[in-house]
Write a protein that holds these residues in place. Structure first.
Motif, mmCIF file in Angstrom:
data_model
loop_
_atom_site.group_PDB
_atom_site.id
_atom_site.type_symbol
_atom_site.label_atom_id
_atom_site.label_comp_id
_atom_site.label_asym_id
_atom_site.label_seq_id
_atom_site.Cartn_x
_atom_site.Cartn_y
_atom_site.Cartn_z
ATOM 1 N N PRO A 261 -15.922 18.774 -32.890
ATOM 2 C CA PRO A 261 -14.770 18.235 -32.146
ATOM 3 C C PRO A 261 -13.484 18.222 -32.980
ATOM 4 C CG PRO A 261 -16.705 16.859 -31.787
ATOM 5 C CD PRO A 261 -17.029 17.782 -32.915
ATOM 6 N N VAL A 262 -13.633 17.949 -34.275
ATOM 7 C CA VAL A 262 -12.466 17.976 -35.160
ATOM 8 C C VAL A 262 -11.908 19.398 -35.242
ATOM 9 C CG1 VAL A 262 -11.647 17.580 -37.510
ATOM 10 C CG2 VAL A 262 -13.306 16.005 -36.490
ATOM 11 N N ILE B 58 -7.407 15.256 -41.403
ATOM 12 C CA ILE B 58 -7.678 13.915 -41.937
ATOM 13 C C ILE B 58 -7.604 12.860 -40.839
ATOM 14 C CG2 ILE B 58 -7.006 12.197 -43.647
ATOM 15 C CD1 ILE B 58 -5.820 14.599 -45.281
ATOM 16 N N PRO B 59 -6.492 12.737 -40.109
ATOM 17 C CA PRO B 59 -6.473 11.760 -39.021
ATOM 18 C C PRO B 59 -7.418 12.130 -37.885
ATOM 19 C CG PRO B 59 -4.456 13.052 -39.014
ATOM 20 C CD PRO B 59 -5.159 13.359 -40.292
ATOM 21 N N ALA B 60 -7.628 13.436 -37.663
ATOM 22 C CA ALA B 60 -8.533 13.858 -36.591
ATOM 23 C C ALA B 60 -9.952 13.369 -36.854
ATOM 24 C CB ALA B 60 -8.504 15.376 -36.447
ATOM 25 N N ALA B 61 -10.394 13.445 -38.113
ATOM 26 C CA ALA B 61 -11.731 12.967 -38.453
ATOM 27 C C ALA B 61 -11.867 11.476 -38.171
ATOM 28 C CB ALA B 61 -12.048 13.267 -39.917
ATOM 29 N N LEU C 89 -10.025 9.672 -35.959
ATOM 30 C CA LEU C 89 -9.883 9.398 -34.533
ATOM 31 C C LEU C 89 -11.062 9.888 -33.709
ATOM 32 C CD1 LEU C 89 -6.100 10.296 -34.121
ATOM 33 C CD2 LEU C 89 -7.111 8.000 -34.098
ATOM 34 N N LEU C 90 -11.756 10.906 -34.205
ATOM 35 C CA LEU C 90 -12.851 11.503 -33.436
ATOM 36 C C LEU C 90 -14.225 11.080 -33.934
ATOM 37 C CD1 LEU C 90 -11.327 15.061 -32.897
ATOM 38 C CD2 LEU C 90 -11.460 13.173 -31.263
ATOM 39 N N GLY C 91 -14.289 9.977 -34.654
ATOM 40 C CA GLY C 91 -15.577 9.388 -35.001
ATOM 41 C C GLY C 91 -16.291 9.974 -36.193
ATOM 42 N N SER C 92 -15.554 10.585 -37.121
ATOM 43 C CA SER C 92 -16.189 11.134 -38.325
ATOM 44 C C SER C 92 -15.490 10.628 -39.583
ATOM 45 C CB SER C 92 -16.160 12.668 -38.290
ATOM 46 O OG SER C 92 -16.842 13.176 -37.182
ATOM 47 N N PRO C 93 -15.375 9.300 -39.754
ATOM 48 C CA PRO C 93 -14.646 8.768 -40.918
ATOM 49 C C PRO C 93 -15.285 9.136 -42.244
ATOM 50 C CG PRO C 93 -15.851 7.026 -39.792
ATOM 51 C CD PRO C 93 -15.908 8.235 -38.897
#
Length: 215
Positions: A132-133, A163-166, A168-172
């Motif tokens: 998804p990222v 970085i922010p995509a990870a 926001l999309l549940g992959s911190p």
């Protein structure tokens, strides 16, 4: 994963990731199909953008796909090898192999550590660890290229957006990997960044730029 200690189980992912990443597909394809030594063309980079400067769009597309694939394959192989090595090794195998693959592409030992800029390989890695990222980054790239018509700016926008995509999309947990890859790719694009700041970075479809420009 404790990043201060490299488990022996992670040595193979590092080795495999680096070796896969360091395969210079652009150089191999251009030589095999009679397009010359890629290192003597354009910017001298071994990536798909420089392959395109040979005028061989098919070879450029193949280079893009193979450079992306080697990043993803490195992650998949590393995770499979780690299955029998315990949960701790499994958690670290993918990111470690990913980092090694990117370093291999950017700094291949066979080419005196003069490789590509890592964008396609990073995309393949992100597709393997968090698709998804990757889709979000393709969207960022598409918008940036449509607005700016500058390849390097679009690529840099996409990798930094990882970085922010990870987050926001549940992959911190992947943020350290995304940040590390972004740092490497930004560093490899430092000449492009200088031209962007000076307003001399070439645009797609614009006047022909100096052969040293771009990636």
């Amino acid at each position: 994963m404790d990043w201060t200690v490299i488990s022996p189980a992670l040595l193979w992912p590092i080795i495999i990731g680096y070796l896969l990443g360091s395969i210079p597909f652009g150089l191999v394809l251009t030589r095999a199909f009679g397009a010359g030594d890629l290192r003597q063309i354009g910017s001298g980079s071994i990536g798909a953008t420089n392959v395109l400067r040979t005028g061989r769009k098919g070879l450029a597309a193949a280079t893009l796909l193979l450079d992306a694939a080697k990043g993803g394959v490195a992650v998949v192989i590393a995770e499979q090898l780690a299955l029998g090595a315990g949960a701790g090794a499994l958690l670290g195998a993918g990111p470690v192999a990913a980092g090694a693959a990117l370093i291999g592409h950017c700094y291949p030992v066979w080419l005196r550590f003069r490789g590509g800029k890592g964008v396609a390989t990073a995309l393949g890695i992100i597709l393997a660890v968090a698709w998804p990222v990757a889709l979000a980054l393709l969207g960022v790239w598409g918008v940036a290229i449509a607005v700016s018509r500058i390849s390097s700016l679009s690529s840099l926008s996409a990798v930094v957006a990882a970085i922010p995509a990870a987050l926001l999309l549940g992959s911190p947990a992947l943020v350290p990997l995304m940040a590390a890859m972004a740092l490497v790719i930004v560093w490899k694009h430092r000449a492009n960044i200088s031209r962007l700041m000076n307003g001399t970075e070439p645009r797609i479809g614009g006047a022909k730029a100096d052969s040293a420009h771009g990636g």
